[in-house]
Scaffold this motif. Structure first.
Motif, PDB file in Angstrom:
ATOM      1  N   UNK A  90     -19.369   3.663   4.070  1.00  0.00           N
ATOM      2  CA  UNK A  90     -17.841   2.950   4.516  1.00  0.00           C
ATOM      3  C   UNK A  90     -16.939   4.649   5.687  1.00  0.00           C
ATOM      4  N   UNK A  91     -16.576   3.930   6.645  1.00  0.00           N
ATOM      5  CA  UNK A  91     -16.188   4.858   7.575  1.00  0.00           C
ATOM      6  C   UNK A  91     -14.453   5.250   6.998  1.00  0.00           C
ATOM      7  N   UNK A  92     -14.705   6.550   7.050  1.00  0.00           N
ATOM      8  CA  UNK A  92     -13.110   6.577   6.144  1.00  0.00           C
ATOM      9  C   UNK A  92     -11.727   6.009   6.711  1.00  0.00           C
ATOM     10  N   UNK A  93     -11.904   6.318   8.084  1.00  0.00           N
ATOM     11  CA  UNK A  93     -10.948   5.593   9.271  1.00  0.00           C
ATOM     12  C   UNK A  93     -10.335   4.402   8.842  1.00  0.00           C
ATOM     13  N   UNK A  94     -11.960   3.753   8.073  1.00  0.00           N
ATOM     14  CA  UNK A  94     -11.505   1.967   7.401  1.00  0.00           C
ATOM     15  C   UNK A  94     -10.541   2.244   6.641  1.00  0.00           C
ATOM     16  N   UNK A  95      -9.362   0.997   6.885  1.00  0.00           N
ATOM     17  CA  UNK A  95      -8.079   1.523   5.324  1.00  0.00           C
ATOM     18  C   UNK A  95      -8.657   0.963   4.835  1.00  0.00           C
ATOM     19  N   UNK A  96      -8.105   0.681   3.477  1.00  0.00           N
ATOM     20  CA  UNK A  96      -8.765  -0.509   2.628  1.00  0.00           C
ATOM     21  C   UNK A  96      -7.207  -0.955   2.026  1.00  0.00           C
ATOM     22  N   UNK A  97      -7.530  -2.458   1.428  1.00  0.00           N
ATOM     23  CA  UNK A  97      -6.223  -3.374   0.406  1.00  0.00           C
ATOM     24  C   UNK A  97      -6.131  -2.576  -0.409  1.00  0.00           C
ATOM     25  N   UNK A  98      -4.627  -2.512  -0.472  1.00  0.00           N
ATOM     26  CA  UNK A  98      -3.975  -2.462  -2.079  1.00  0.00           C
ATOM     27  C   UNK A  98      -4.023  -3.412  -2.617  1.00  0.00           C
ATOM     28  N   UNK A  99      -4.398  -4.179  -4.173  1.00  0.00           N
ATOM     29  CA  UNK A  99      -4.116  -5.393  -4.513  1.00  0.00           C
ATOM     30  C   UNK A  99      -2.513  -5.793  -5.664  1.00  0.00           C
ATOM     31  N   UNK A 100      -2.484  -6.205  -5.683  1.00  0.00           N
ATOM     32  CA  UNK A 100      -1.443  -6.650  -6.778  1.00  0.00           C
ATOM     33  C   UNK A 100      -1.497  -7.662  -7.485  1.00  0.00           C
ATOM     34  N   UNK A 101      -0.366  -7.322  -8.577  1.00  0.00           N
ATOM     35  CA  UNK A 101      -0.753  -8.914  -9.472  1.00  0.00           C
ATOM     36  C   UNK A 101       0.977  -9.323  -9.955  1.00  0.00           C
ATOM     37  N   UNK A 102       1.659  -9.129  -9.010  1.00  0.00           N
ATOM     38  CA  UNK A 102       2.737  -9.359  -9.071  1.00  0.00           C
ATOM     39  C   UNK A 102       4.393  -8.565  -7.761  1.00  0.00           C
ATOM     40  N   UNK A 103       4.258  -9.545  -7.076  1.00  0.00           N
ATOM     41  CA  UNK A 103       4.929  -9.513  -5.767  1.00  0.00           C
ATOM     42  C   UNK A 103       6.093  -8.232  -6.286  1.00  0.00           C
ATOM     43  N   UNK A 104       6.535  -8.089  -6.948  1.00  0.00           N
ATOM     44  CA  UNK A 104       7.882  -6.838  -7.454  1.00  0.00           C
ATOM     45  C   UNK A 104       7.498  -5.699  -6.994  1.00  0.00           C
ATOM     46  N   UNK A 105       5.756  -5.783  -7.445  1.00  0.00           N
ATOM     47  CA  UNK A 105       5.464  -4.161  -6.750  1.00  0.00           C
ATOM     48  C   UNK A 105       5.533  -4.081  -5.947  1.00  0.00           C
ATOM     49  N   UNK A 106       6.053  -4.911  -4.878  1.00  0.00           N
ATOM     50  CA  UNK A 106       5.673  -4.362  -2.677  1.00  0.00           C
ATOM     51  C   UNK A 106       6.462  -2.955  -3.486  1.00  0.00           C
ATOM     52  N   UNK A 107       7.727  -3.355  -3.703  1.00  0.00           N
ATOM     53  CA  UNK A 107       8.542  -2.250  -3.390  1.00  0.00           C
ATOM     54  C   UNK A 107       7.690  -0.826  -4.134  1.00  0.00           C
ATOM     55  N   UNK A 108       7.364  -0.439  -4.790  1.00  0.00           N
ATOM     56  CA  UNK A 108       6.971   0.663  -5.513  1.00  0.00           C
ATOM     57  C   UNK A 108       5.385   1.122  -3.931  1.00  0.00           C
ATOM     58  N   UNK A 109       5.740   0.351  -3.545  1.00  0.00           N
ATOM     59  CA  UNK A 109       3.869   0.632  -2.502  1.00  0.00           C
ATOM     60  C   UNK A 109       4.557   0.700  -1.034  1.00  0.00           C
ATOM     61  N   UNK A 110       5.591   0.237  -0.322  1.00  0.00           N
ATOM     62  CA  UNK A 110       5.971  -0.200   0.529  1.00  0.00           C
ATOM     63  C   UNK A 110       7.768   0.404   0.826  1.00  0.00           C
ATOM     64  N   UNK A 111       7.832   1.211   1.810  1.00  0.00           N
ATOM     65  CA  UNK A 111       9.135   1.373   2.277  1.00  0.00           C
ATOM     66  C   UNK A 111      10.092   0.528   2.373  1.00  0.00           C
ATOM     67  N   UNK A 112       9.834  -0.540   3.031  1.00  0.00           N
ATOM     68  CA  UNK A 112      10.480  -2.214   3.598  1.00  0.00           C
ATOM     69  C   UNK A 112      10.034  -2.736   3.576  1.00  0.00           C
ATOM     70  N   UNK A 113      10.487  -3.685   3.361  1.00  0.00           N
ATOM     71  CA  UNK A 113       9.959  -5.404   3.062  1.00  0.00           C
ATOM     72  C   UNK A 113      11.059  -6.381   3.927  1.00  0.00           C
ATOM     73  N   UNK A 114      10.331  -6.372   4.635  1.00  0.00           N
ATOM     74  CA  UNK A 114      10.824  -7.533   6.302  1.00  0.00           C
ATOM     75  C   UNK A 114      11.211  -8.681   5.842  1.00  0.00           C
ATOM     76  N   UNK A 115      12.814  -9.436   6.056  1.00  0.00           N
ATOM     77  CA  UNK A 115      12.448 -10.894   4.923  1.00  0.00           C
ATOM     78  C   UNK A 115      11.448 -11.742   5.690  1.00  0.00           C
ATOM     79  N   UNK A 116      11.379 -11.657   7.260  1.00  0.00           N
ATOM     80  CA  UNK A 116      10.057 -12.104   7.346  1.00  0.00           C
ATOM     81  C   UNK A 116       8.321 -12.411   6.585  1.00  0.00           C
ATOM     82  N   UNK A 117       8.396 -11.567   6.547  1.00  0.00           N
ATOM     83  CA  UNK A 117       7.514 -10.843   5.226  1.00  0.00           C
ATOM     84  C   UNK A 117       7.318 -11.451   4.035  1.00  0.00           C
ATOM     85  N   UNK A 118       8.309 -11.045   3.530  1.00  0.00           N
ATOM     86  CA  UNK A 118       9.224 -11.258   2.249  1.00  0.00           C
ATOM     87  C   UNK A 118       8.901 -13.098   2.080  1.00  0.00           C
ATOM     88  N   UNK A 119       9.454 -13.755   3.059  1.00  0.00           N
ATOM     89  CA  UNK A 119       9.166 -14.719   3.155  1.00  0.00           C
ATOM     90  C   UNK A 119       7.477 -15.448   2.700  1.00  0.00           C
TER      91      UNK A 119
END
Ligand code: TXA
Ligand code: MG
Length: 326
Positions: free
Chosen positions: A55-84
């Motif tokens: 795979x070319x290095x310019x193609x990013x990967x999806x990060x998989x989590x097991x709990x929605x609470x983990x988003x805070x550890x990965x993302x700087x912000x979680x805008x309200x509509x995205x959280x919804x």
């Protein structure tokens, strides 16, 4: 050679976790397609994914989590509509692209300032991700550009050879990759149509905008992707195909044809009664069978671009581009 284990067994999950902890590669089932996973916080393990998939290095990967609470550890912000959206559709076939935290290695996101996050619903994926003390980055478990596997039988030999563990979780129920959205302020953009219909997303966040050229790298944006080795041609009316022009042909029908069909080598019907969900779940398996048969050309019936039909047509168009540009 990757060892195939019954993903529904507790000890298989334990072995897979240990493998990931040690920097190994684990193929695991999700409800969309099988993923080729590594510890997202281990850049060396992640780099192996790129090598195995070519795979070319310019193609990013999806990060998989097991709990929605983990988003805070990965993302700087979680805008309200995205959280919804996350609260409504996770676990499920949805990936949300958010501004990334610095802790995520650059290789995971291909240097982008954003990260795609997904919480899958397959029980085996959930067991693995809930137990893992780290998120798991995973693209689909196919070599770059080829069809995604929706069962362990469709994993290509060169992929199998270069991974450590394969968790068998049966046939993937959704069958096409996740829908990917990106938020800019409160505006939602579609990066890839997929297993969650856009219409369902719009019920929660209002209008979903198409991707514009000003947006960063779009997923699967390369013209040829999700493609079988055989040439693939999309048709609307089967009668219009001049069969004398081609050798052995295989046909992928969306629903049961209402005209007699003769002179074809192999036929696949995605859904007898024309149900888009059923069709999506069978799409990659049917394409794999046609690709592995002795037909020389695959003809695929167009579907209406609504609901899951949008994801099906996106995959068919990407699979067919090489014929169009021939
Ligand atoms: O259903 C799925 O999404 C499967 C399962 C395994 O989760 N995964 C999957 O991964 O389809 P992959 O790598 O085959 O496709 C992910 C797409 C890529 O085309 C990539 O460009 C895009 O997601 N992507 C990942 N992170 C992104 C980001 N930060 N910004 C834009 N696109 C991103
Ligand atoms: Mg893929």
């Amino acid at each position: 050679m990757g060892k195939i284990l019954d993903g529904f067994k507790k000890e298989s999950i334990e072995i897979a976790l240990k493998t990931l902890e040690e920097g190994g590669l684990v193929i695991f089932p999700t409800e969309t397609v099988y993923g080729l996973g590594a510890n997202a916080f281990n850049p060396i393990a992640v780099s192996k994914i790129f090598e195995v998939k070519k795979r070319p290095r310019f193609d990013p990967l999806i990060v998989h989590i097991g709990d929605i609470g983990q988003v805070e550890k990965l993302a700087k912000s979680f805008p309200p509509p995205a959280r919804k959206l996350g609260e409504k559709f996770w676990p499920g076939p949805l990936t949300i692209v958010l501004p990334k935290k610095d802790e995520i290695p650059e290789i995971v996101t291909a240097g982008l300032p954003t990260v795609g996050i997904r919480l899958p619903s397959h029980p085996v994926a959930l067991n693995l991700l809930r137990e893992a003390p780290f998120p798991v980055s995973a693209p689909s478990a196919n070599s770059f550009g080829y069809l995604s596997p929706t069962s362990v039988y469709q994993i290509e030999p060169q992929i199998k050879q270069n991974v450590d563990i394969i968790l068998d979780g049966g046939q993937c129920k959704v069958g096409v990759e996740s829908t990917i959205v990106l938020f800019e302020e409160d505006k939602c953009f579609l990066l890839r149509p997929g297993g969650l219909p856009v219409e369902d997303i719009e019920k929660i966040v209002g209008k979903v905008y198409p991707l514009t050229p000003s947006k960063p790298l779009s997923p699967g944006s390369l013209p040829v992707h999700y493609a079988p080795r055989k040439p693939l041609i999309i048709f609307e009316n089967f009668k219009m195909i001049d069969r004398k022009k081609f050798g052995k042909i295989g046909v992928l029908f969306f629903k049961k044809p209402d005209i007699p069909v003769e002179g074809i080598e192999k036929m696949e019907i995605l859904s007898e009664k024309g149900d888009l969900r059923e069709a999506a779940s069978n799409l990659f398996s049917a394409l794999h069978r046609l690709d592995n048969s002795d037909v020389e050309v695959i003809f695929a019936e167009a579907v209406a671009e609504e609901g899951l039909g949008r994801a099906i047509m996106d995959r068919l168009k990407k699979a067919s581009t090489k014929n169009l540009i021939k």
